[in-house]
Design a protein around this motif. Sequence first.
Motif, PDB file in Angstrom:
ATOM      1  N   TYR A  26       0.839  -1.180   0.000  1.00  0.00           N
ATOM      2  CA  TYR A  26       0.000   0.000   0.000  1.00  0.00           C
ATOM      3  C   TYR A  26       0.880   1.238   0.000  1.00  0.00           C
ATOM      4  CZ  TYR A  26      -3.744  -3.156   1.161  1.00  0.00           C
ATOM      5  OH  TYR A  26      -4.651  -4.173   1.130  1.00  0.00           O
ATOM      6  N   GLY A  27       0.613   2.155  -0.883  1.00  0.00           N
ATOM      7  CA  GLY A  27       1.393   3.374  -0.942  1.00  0.00           C
ATOM      8  C   GLY A  27       0.793   4.314  -1.944  1.00  0.00           C
ATOM      9  N   ILE A  28       1.316   5.464  -1.993  1.00  0.00           N
ATOM     10  CA  ILE A  28       0.841   6.415  -2.967  1.00  0.00           C
ATOM     11  C   ILE A  28       1.194   5.888  -4.343  1.00  0.00           C
ATOM     12  CG2 ILE A  28       2.810   7.910  -3.223  1.00  0.00           C
ATOM     13  CD1 ILE A  28      -0.731   9.052  -2.547  1.00  0.00           C
ATOM     14  N   PHE A  29       0.508   6.344  -5.336  1.00  0.00           N
ATOM     15  CA  PHE A  29       0.627   5.866  -6.702  1.00  0.00           C
ATOM     16  C   PHE A  29       0.201   4.418  -6.800  1.00  0.00           C
ATOM     17  CE2 PHE A  29       3.889   9.250  -6.734  1.00  0.00           C
ATOM     18  CZ  PHE A  29       3.115  10.138  -7.413  1.00  0.00           C
ATOM     19  N   GLN A  30      -0.887   4.090  -6.144  1.00  0.00           N
ATOM     20  CA  GLN A  30      -1.457   2.765  -6.275  1.00  0.00           C
ATOM     21  C   GLN A  30      -2.936   2.904  -6.559  1.00  0.00           C
ATOM     22  OE1 GLN A  30      -0.408   0.701  -2.701  1.00  0.00           O
ATOM     23  NE2 GLN A  30       1.699   0.490  -3.355  1.00  0.00           N
ATOM     24  N   THR A  31      -3.502   1.880  -7.129  1.00  0.00           N
ATOM     25  CA  THR A  31      -4.848   2.047  -7.626  1.00  0.00           C
ATOM     26  C   THR A  31      -5.814   0.996  -7.116  1.00  0.00           C
ATOM     27  OG1 THR A  31      -5.563   3.109  -9.635  1.00  0.00           O
ATOM     28  CG2 THR A  31      -5.275   0.837  -9.780  1.00  0.00           C
ATOM     29  N   SER A  32      -6.960   1.395  -6.644  1.00  0.00           N
ATOM     30  CA  SER A  32      -8.020   0.456  -6.292  1.00  0.00           C
ATOM     31  C   SER A  32      -9.001   0.369  -7.449  1.00  0.00           C
ATOM     32  CB  SER A  32      -8.738   0.939  -5.027  1.00  0.00           C
ATOM     33  OG  SER A  32      -9.395   2.142  -5.272  1.00  0.00           O
ATOM     34  N   GLY A  33      -9.952  -0.536  -7.355  1.00  0.00           N
ATOM     35  CA  GLY A  33     -10.846  -0.763  -8.478  1.00  0.00           C
ATOM     36  C   GLY A  33     -11.593   0.471  -8.922  1.00  0.00           C
ATOM     37  N   ILE A  34     -11.966   1.362  -7.986  1.00  0.00           N
ATOM     38  CA  ILE A  34     -12.672   2.565  -8.393  1.00  0.00           C
ATOM     39  C   ILE A  34     -11.761   3.791  -8.357  1.00  0.00           C
ATOM     40  CG2 ILE A  34     -14.955   1.753  -7.770  1.00  0.00           C
ATOM     41  CD1 ILE A  34     -14.746   3.185  -5.139  1.00  0.00           C
ATOM     42  N   ARG A  35     -10.514   3.557  -8.050  1.00  0.00           N
ATOM     43  CA  ARG A  35      -9.464   4.593  -8.127  1.00  0.00           C
ATOM     44  C   ARG A  35      -9.900   5.896  -7.476  1.00  0.00           C
ATOM     45  NH1 ARG A  35      -4.520   4.904 -10.043  1.00  0.00           N
ATOM     46  NH2 ARG A  35      -3.791   6.767 -11.063  1.00  0.00           N
ATOM     47  N   ILE A  36     -10.058   5.852  -6.181  1.00  0.00           N
ATOM     48  CA  ILE A  36     -10.642   6.970  -5.461  1.00  0.00           C
ATOM     49  C   ILE A  36      -9.646   7.744  -4.621  1.00  0.00           C
ATOM     50  CG2 ILE A  36     -13.019   6.200  -5.357  1.00  0.00           C
ATOM     51  CD1 ILE A  36     -12.402   4.668  -2.883  1.00  0.00           C
ATOM     52  N   GLY A  37      -8.388   7.489  -4.714  1.00  0.00           N
ATOM     53  CA  GLY A  37      -7.397   8.251  -3.977  1.00  0.00           C
ATOM     54  C   GLY A  37      -6.890   7.494  -2.771  1.00  0.00           C
ATOM     55  N   ALA A  38      -5.744   7.907  -2.262  1.00  0.00           N
ATOM     56  CA  ALA A  38      -5.131   7.242  -1.128  1.00  0.00           C
ATOM     57  C   ALA A  38      -5.784   7.714   0.159  1.00  0.00           C
ATOM     58  CB  ALA A  38      -3.636   7.539  -1.106  1.00  0.00           C
ATOM     59  N   TYR A  39      -6.264   6.784   0.965  1.00  0.00           N
ATOM     60  CA  TYR A  39      -6.863   7.180   2.231  1.00  0.00           C
ATOM     61  C   TYR A  39      -6.804   6.045   3.245  1.00  0.00           C
ATOM     62  CZ  TYR A  39     -11.099   4.624   0.875  1.00  0.00           C
ATOM     63  OH  TYR A  39     -11.994   3.653   0.494  1.00  0.00           O
ATOM     64  N   SER A  40      -6.848   6.395   4.499  1.00  0.00           N
ATOM     65  CA  SER A  40      -6.746   5.451   5.600  1.00  0.00           C
ATOM     66  C   SER A  40      -8.125   5.116   6.144  1.00  0.00           C
ATOM     67  CB  SER A  40      -5.879   6.059   6.705  1.00  0.00           C
ATOM     68  OG  SER A  40      -5.945   5.279   7.880  1.00  0.00           O
ATOM     69  N   SER A 295      -0.376  27.977 -12.988  1.00  0.00           N
ATOM     70  CA  SER A 295       0.415  27.096 -12.128  1.00  0.00           C
ATOM     71  C   SER A 295       0.267  25.656 -12.613  1.00  0.00           C
ATOM     72  CB  SER A 295      -0.080  27.221 -10.692  1.00  0.00           C
ATOM     73  OG  SER A 295       0.677  26.420  -9.822  1.00  0.00           O
ATOM     74  N   TRP A 296       1.366  24.924 -12.616  1.00  0.00           N
ATOM     75  CA  TRP A 296       1.293  23.512 -12.985  1.00  0.00           C
ATOM     76  C   TRP A 296       0.485  22.727 -11.954  1.00  0.00           C
ATOM     77  CZ3 TRP A 296       7.277  22.727 -13.703  1.00  0.00           C
ATOM     78  CH2 TRP A 296       7.697  23.432 -14.829  1.00  0.00           C
ATOM     79  N   VAL A 297      -0.189  21.691 -12.424  1.00  0.00           N
ATOM     80  CA  VAL A 297      -0.863  20.742 -11.539  1.00  0.00           C
ATOM     81  C   VAL A 297      -0.235  19.382 -11.802  1.00  0.00           C
ATOM     82  CG1 VAL A 297      -3.041  19.744 -10.788  1.00  0.00           C
ATOM     83  CG2 VAL A 297      -2.984  22.094 -11.648  1.00  0.00           C
ATOM     84  N   LEU A 298       0.721  18.997 -10.938  1.00  0.00           N
ATOM     85  CA  LEU A 298       1.480  17.765 -11.141  1.00  0.00           C
ATOM     86  C   LEU A 298       1.085  16.664 -10.167  1.00  0.00           C
ATOM     87  CD1 LEU A 298       5.102  19.144 -11.716  1.00  0.00           C
ATOM     88  CD2 LEU A 298       3.170  19.037 -13.282  1.00  0.00           C
ATOM     89  N   THR A 299       0.316  17.008  -9.145  1.00  0.00           N
ATOM     90  CA  THR A 299      -0.080  16.002  -8.167  1.00  0.00           C
ATOM     91  C   THR A 299      -1.151  15.081  -8.738  1.00  0.00           C
ATOM     92  OG1 THR A 299      -1.743  17.494  -7.248  1.00  0.00           O
ATOM     93  CG2 THR A 299       0.429  17.503  -6.213  1.00  0.00           C
ATOM     94  N   THR A 300      -1.229  13.904  -8.156  1.00  0.00           N
ATOM     95  CA  THR A 300      -2.295  12.963  -8.474  1.00  0.00           C
ATOM     96  C   THR A 300      -3.419  13.164  -7.464  1.00  0.00           C
ATOM     97  OG1 THR A 300      -0.779  11.371  -9.434  1.00  0.00           O
ATOM     98  CG2 THR A 300      -2.898  10.527  -8.677  1.00  0.00           C
ATOM     99  N   ALA A 301      -4.630  13.331  -7.950  1.00  0.00           N
ATOM    100  CA  ALA A 301      -5.760  13.669  -7.090  1.00  0.00           C
ATOM    101  C   ALA A 301      -6.135  12.517  -6.166  1.00  0.00           C
ATOM    102  CB  ALA A 301      -6.957  14.053  -7.945  1.00  0.00           C
ATOM    103  N   ALA A 302      -6.588  12.874  -4.970  1.00  0.00           N
ATOM    104  CA  ALA A 302      -7.248  11.935  -4.069  1.00  0.00           C
ATOM    105  C   ALA A 302      -8.720  12.312  -4.015  1.00  0.00           C
ATOM    106  CB  ALA A 302      -6.632  11.996  -2.675  1.00  0.00           C
TER     107      ALA A 302
END
Length: 447
Positions: A26-40, A295-302
């Motif tokens: 488990y870590g950032i830049f990982q994907t779940s089936g509905i790809r909803i962002g990293a959360y605890s 401004s650049w937007v380089l982050t991956t959304a959660a």
Amino acid sequence: MIKYLFAIAFLWMNATNAQNHSDVAYGIFQTSGIRIGAYSLNNHTGLGDIKWRFKTRGKVFSSPAICKDIAYIGSEDHNLYAINLQTGKLLWKFTTGGAVHSSPAVYKNIVYFGSYDGYYYSLNAATGKLVWKFKTAGERKVGAKGLWTMSPKDQYMEDQYDFFLSSPVLDLNDKDLTVYFGSSDGNLYALNAHTGKKKWAFKTNGIIRASPALYQGKVYIGSWDTFLYALDARTGKLEWKFATGKQPVYHLLEGIQSSPTCAYGMVYFGSRDGFFYALNADNGKQVWKYGADNSWVLTTAAIKDGSVYIGTSDTFLFLAFDAKTGKEKLRFKTNGYIYSSPFISGNTAYFGDFSGSLFAVDLRTGRLAGKFSTAGRTKNAANVLNPKGDIDFNFLAKGMNNSLYATSVTVMNKLYTLGPIVSSPVISNDVIYFGSADGYLYAINLN
């Protein structure tokens, strides 16, 4: 069992079953089936004291993956490291021929990652022994002569904000176990994850820094050619593509570095053209977009509870929008560029900025809930940040010629002394892990 769900780019599984995969990293830049962002699944509310820090011999832009009490992370010193979560001690390291700026993924005792030496690797996660490696046509930095009209015009200049390599994504719904990743050679690759044999490759017209997203049978990827592509995940056949902004003079500015996130039938991603986009995932039609004041937007959304969370570069903003309409719901200003993607735990978002701070922001109030400074920031902030405590190029370049590439290099080297956090954080068992350009992997206890 690690108690959090995730998204952002490595693995693809049914989200309702994600927490049952104890052999998944488990870590950032990982994907779940509905790809909803990293959360605890827990509800952390702030930052505690430091548990440990592990020193590598190079800048750390890679984001950690956590599996079975081990943290895996890459470094500019050419190594992938395996670190004991409890002690912060080295278990093993694997040396490649180049900087490891890709973030690792781990599944069933195998760790996958890429290196600037042009190979993507598969290692035994317990021992670090090589299982296979796949050679791309080569990894390289973005660059050009007279980059962004800087002088001297005949000098080749590397883009100093080209931090990442594409990170691998695993399709856990595929009985053959496919691993997907992009390359500087412009290809999105699909390999048999067990053998490293190529299944297919799709060629774009630019280097690929983004990590792919898998959603409802498609794989989504952004390229430096300014297009977001939707491909059939099994065959690599193009379904549709969407063009972001493009300018002839500053063409190297507009590439897509942000990795897409998918939910609610939409795909979300940012671009160097200064916009954050929400598209219909089926047909690629734009639903809404946010203009980030160039401004650049380089982050991956959660994405959590109907809101999408991102960071911006030059405006230093952490933002929340209604995921369906794009209406702004929250804004929090930091002290520097935000390239670290957010990790959400309960009602708190965690992310880093380029000034060397890790922030905890209360999503209900938009107020600061905690802050941690890297070793570099603690030591050098007084000499590097402007009187307001912010990153300021003109402040650092005072007395120098701003049109020269050498000035840009000098300023960036000063900023690196702050220990910028470009790595995206990961939470496991009440501890948050993240890398820094000061060369450390940090482990910080959470409240």
